[in-house]
Enzyme design. Structure first.
Site, short mmCIF file in Angstrom:
data_model
loop_
_atom_site.label_atom_id
_atom_site.label_comp_id
_atom_site.label_asym_id
_atom_site.label_seq_id
_atom_site.Cartn_x
_atom_site.Cartn_y
_atom_site.Cartn_z
N CYS A 221 58.96 36.24 -46.31
CA CYS A 221 58.72 34.82 -46.65
C CYS A 221 59.31 33.94 -45.55
CB CYS A 221 59.36 34.48 -47.99
SG CYS A 221 59.32 32.71 -48.35
N CYS B 24 62.16 31.67 -46.71
CA CYS B 24 63.40 32.43 -46.93
C CYS B 24 64.05 32.76 -45.59
CB CYS B 24 63.12 33.71 -47.71
SG CYS B 24 62.92 33.45 -49.49
N GLY C 104 45.98 24.07 -52.31
CA GLY C 104 46.26 23.97 -50.88
C GLY C 104 47.60 24.55 -50.46
N THR D 217 49.93 27.06 -48.90
CA THR D 217 49.76 28.14 -47.93
C THR D 217 50.99 29.02 -47.83
OG1 THR D 217 50.47 26.70 -46.11
CG2 THR D 217 48.10 26.84 -46.53
N HIS E 250 57.91 24.26 -52.52
CA HIS E 250 58.41 23.20 -51.64
C HIS E 250 57.69 21.90 -51.96
CE1 HIS E 250 55.00 25.22 -49.72
NE2 HIS E 250 54.67 24.02 -49.22
P1 AMP Z 1 51.74 24.13 -48.05
O1 AMP Z 1 50.39 24.18 -47.37
O2 AMP Z 1 51.88 23.08 -49.10
O3 AMP Z 1 52.16 25.51 -48.53
O4 AMP Z 1 52.77 23.69 -46.94
C1 AMP Z 1 53.28 24.55 -45.99
C2 AMP Z 1 53.75 23.70 -44.83
O5 AMP Z 1 54.68 24.46 -44.07
C3 AMP Z 1 52.65 23.25 -43.88
O6 AMP Z 1 52.58 21.82 -43.85
C4 AMP Z 1 53.09 23.82 -42.52
O7 AMP Z 1 52.84 22.94 -41.46
C5 AMP Z 1 54.57 24.05 -42.73
N1 AMP Z 1 55.19 25.09 -41.92
C6 AMP Z 1 54.73 26.34 -41.71
N2 AMP Z 1 55.59 27.04 -40.93
C7 AMP Z 1 56.63 26.20 -40.66
C8 AMP Z 1 57.83 26.33 -39.92
N3 AMP Z 1 58.17 27.46 -39.28
N4 AMP Z 1 58.65 25.25 -39.84
C9 AMP Z 1 58.33 24.10 -40.46
N5 AMP Z 1 57.22 23.92 -41.20
C10 AMP Z 1 56.37 24.96 -41.29
ZN ZN Z 2 60.88 32.57 -49.96
#
Ligand code: AMP
Ligand code: ZN
Length: 115
Positions: free
Chosen positions: A4, A7, A94, A96, A101
């Protein structure tokens, strides 16, 4: 959880632009911001999504802790004119990254839809 990404950020294995943390959560800048301020408020515990949070025995406590931290987080990044708080849940929502969070988005007047 090893596989993850959030995590791993929480564990310090992957670097992130941290803006706030306490015993319950970490807050860092989204790597792909959709506005001048785009934070991710991430509970430290690996909970998949808001439905799993709702089912957890202490889910409301954790949700309350997120709410309670918002004024300090908002003040820290200077979103004095307001912001948007978004939770994406599941594939159709949406989401991902399957670690709960909240997106805190602001720093500009937001249009109807961003995420
Ligand atoms: P969600 O699509 O709501 O699950 O949001 C996941 C978010 O995590 C997306 O807006 C990504 O741009 C962000 N994200 C993915 N990897 C990272 C990372 N290493 N550091 C900061 N944000 C990230
Ligand atoms: Zn996690």
């Amino acid at each position: 959880m090893q596989d993850c990404i959030f995590c791993r950020i929480i564990a310090g294995d992957i670097s992130a632009d941290l803006v706030y943390q306490n015993e319950n959560m970490v807050v860092f800048r989204d790597i792909n911001p959709v506005a001048p301020v785009h934070l991710l408020v991430v509970p430290r515990r690996h909970i998949k999504d808001i439905l799993e949070l709702a089912a957890a025995e202490d889910g409301l406590d954790l949700m309350g802790a997120v709410l309670r931290a918002l004024p300090e987080i908002a003040a820290k990044v200077g979103v004095t004119q307001g912001f948007r708080l978004i939770n994406n849940c599941g594939p159709d929502g949406g989401q991902t990254i399957p670690h709960i969070h909240f997106h805190l988005i602001g720093g500009q007047k937001l249009g109807e839809k961003l995420l």
